[in-house]
Design a protein around this motif. Structure first.
Motif, PDB file in Angstrom:
ATOM      1  N   PHE A   1       0.790  -1.228   0.000  1.00 40.58           N
ATOM      2  CA  PHE A   1       0.000   0.000   0.000  1.00 40.58           C
ATOM      3  C   PHE A   1       0.823   1.279   0.000  1.00 40.58           C
ATOM      4  O   PHE A   1       0.325   2.327  -0.389  1.00 40.58           O
ATOM      5  CB  PHE A   1      -0.934   0.004   1.210  1.00 40.58           C
TER       6      PHE A   1
ATOM      7  N   GLU B   1      -4.080  -4.181   8.144  1.00 44.24           N
ATOM      8  CA  GLU B   1      -3.379  -3.575   7.012  1.00 44.24           C
ATOM      9  C   GLU B   1      -2.584  -2.324   7.432  1.00 44.24           C
ATOM     10  O   GLU B   1      -3.039  -1.538   8.255  1.00 44.24           O
ATOM     11  CB  GLU B   1      -4.383  -3.180   5.921  1.00 44.24           C
TER      12      GLU B   1
ATOM     13  N   PHE C   1      -1.361   1.029   5.928  1.00 54.04           N
ATOM     14  CA  PHE C   1      -1.648   1.857   4.765  1.00 54.04           C
ATOM     15  C   PHE C   1      -0.584   2.911   4.489  1.00 54.04           C
ATOM     16  O   PHE C   1      -0.559   3.488   3.404  1.00 54.04           O
ATOM     17  CB  PHE C   1      -3.004   2.543   4.928  1.00 54.04           C
ATOM     18  N   SER C   2       0.289   3.190   5.465  1.00 54.76           N
ATOM     19  CA  SER C   2       1.267   4.256   5.245  1.00 54.76           C
ATOM     20  C   SER C   2       2.583   3.942   5.931  1.00 54.76           C
ATOM     21  O   SER C   2       2.625   3.284   6.975  1.00 54.76           O
ATOM     22  CB  SER C   2       0.728   5.599   5.767  1.00 54.76           C
TER      23      SER C   2
ATOM     24  N   CYS D   1      -4.567   0.135   9.804  1.00 59.58           N
ATOM     25  CA  CYS D   1      -5.995  -0.046  10.001  1.00 59.58           C
ATOM     26  C   CYS D   1      -6.303  -0.449  11.443  1.00 59.58           C
ATOM     27  O   CYS D   1      -7.451  -0.345  11.890  1.00 59.58           O
ATOM     28  CB  CYS D   1      -6.494  -1.114   9.028  1.00 59.58           C
TER      29      CYS D   1
ATOM     30  N   TYR E   1      -4.711   6.460   7.671  1.00 56.58           N
ATOM     31  CA  TYR E   1      -4.429   6.383   6.239  1.00 56.58           C
ATOM     32  C   TYR E   1      -3.090   6.998   5.858  1.00 56.58           C
ATOM     33  O   TYR E   1      -2.505   6.631   4.832  1.00 56.58           O
ATOM     34  CB  TYR E   1      -5.531   7.098   5.450  1.00 56.58           C
TER      35      TYR E   1
END
Length: 304
Positions: A52, A94, A96-97, A114, A140
């Motif tokens: 991601f 997850e 994401f960044s 997440c 995010y």
């Protein structure tokens, strides 16, 4: 998607992390280079889940870190044919960044997940150094301050922008920035107190950390969620954003009419965006149409 941030002799080199839409759900890290005729694939690495985000090392032009749907971070060496070198798995959902600190005196990485936590890492250590809790939804975006050592910001689905100090795991500042999920944030390269957020409400908002009662600017124009926002490395008041409306837009928030240009060259959600630190005005973006575009928008082709 990130331009190569370290190696000036390879200033057109960049990487992109690709989330596969096949049944396997695997991801690919692609290292690409632009020559006079085309974009060339230099190296690619596969991972067993979607990738991601990606960030380059600040002290080794071959090393980078990706974040994955399986809750792990992977360290890769692009000079090698196989990898990863190491895998860190502590997040429970997850990631994401991921962002590598731009402060030369420290080698720190921050990740956002997440699982509603941000984690601090030293790539030389086999485990996280600290976990930051406070967000009430998915994180995010995490971004280091380019000015203040040990300071980073995070943007979340809980509609807040938060600023943290690695010396104190409790949040320093909470900004209720939007009435919608915030998908991206970035720190101004010229002002240590200025950040920008991009959200599902289609707006970009600028925030002065000295007075957070209201934004210092609001930029409207996108028609769907804003996925990525980046301040210019060359202009104090210029920034770029990409959106699920298939466009990339360039703004100067100091102008009465801040929208400088809208670029429409994708046919699906535009999700990756960066501005080159080496080639003034050069931009790279990517979208769900599986295309990577390198270009200089007309608004950046002349001094702004």
């Amino acid at each position: 998607m990130l331009f190569h941030l370290v190696l000036p002799t390879c200033d057109a080199c960049f990487v992109i992390s690709i989330v596969s839409i096949s049944n396997s759900g695997c991801g690919t890290l692609a290292v690409l280079e632009q020559n006079e005729a085309e974009i060339v694939l230099l190296r690619s690495f596969d991972w067993n889940d979607g990738l991601f985000d990606v960030t380059w090392s600040e002290n080794n032009e071959h090393v980078l870190i990706t974040s994955s749907g399986d809750g792990s971070l992977q360290i890769w060496d692009t000079a090698k044919t196989k990898g990863p070198l190491q895998v860190y798995k502590e997040h429970t959902q997850e990631v994401f960044s991921v962002d590598w600190s731009q402060t030369r005196g420290e080698q720190l990485v921050v990740s956002g997940s997440c699982d509603q936590t941000a984690k601090l890492w030293d790539p030389a250590v086999g485990k996280s150094l600290c976990t930051f809790k406070g967000h009430e939804a998915v994180i995010y975006s995490t971004i280091w301050s380019p000015h203040i050592p040990g300071c980073f910001a995070s943007a979340s689905g809980d509609q807040t922008l938060r600023v943290w100090d690695v010396k104190a795991p409790k949040v320093n500042l909470v900004i209720p920035a939007h009435q919608a999920e915030i998908l991206s944030c970035d720190w101004c390269k010229y002002d240590e107190n200025l950040l920008v957020t991009g959200a599902v409400d289609c707006s970009l908002k600028g925030w002065d950390l000295r007075n957070i009662r209201q934004p210092v600017f609001i930029l409207l124009g996108h028609t769907y969620a804003i996925r990525r926002v980046k301040f210019s490395p060359f202009h104090a008041t210029l920034l770029a954003s990409c959106s699920y409306d298939f466009t990339v837009r360039f703004w100067d928030f100091s102008k009465p009419n801040p929208l400088l240009e809208t670029v429409e060259h994708h046919t699906e959600f535009t999700c990756g965006l960066d501005l080159s630190l080496h080639n003034r005005g050069q931009v790279v973006d990517c979208a769900w149409d599986e295309l990577v575009k390198i270009y200089t928008p007309s608004c950046l082709a002349v001094p702004v």
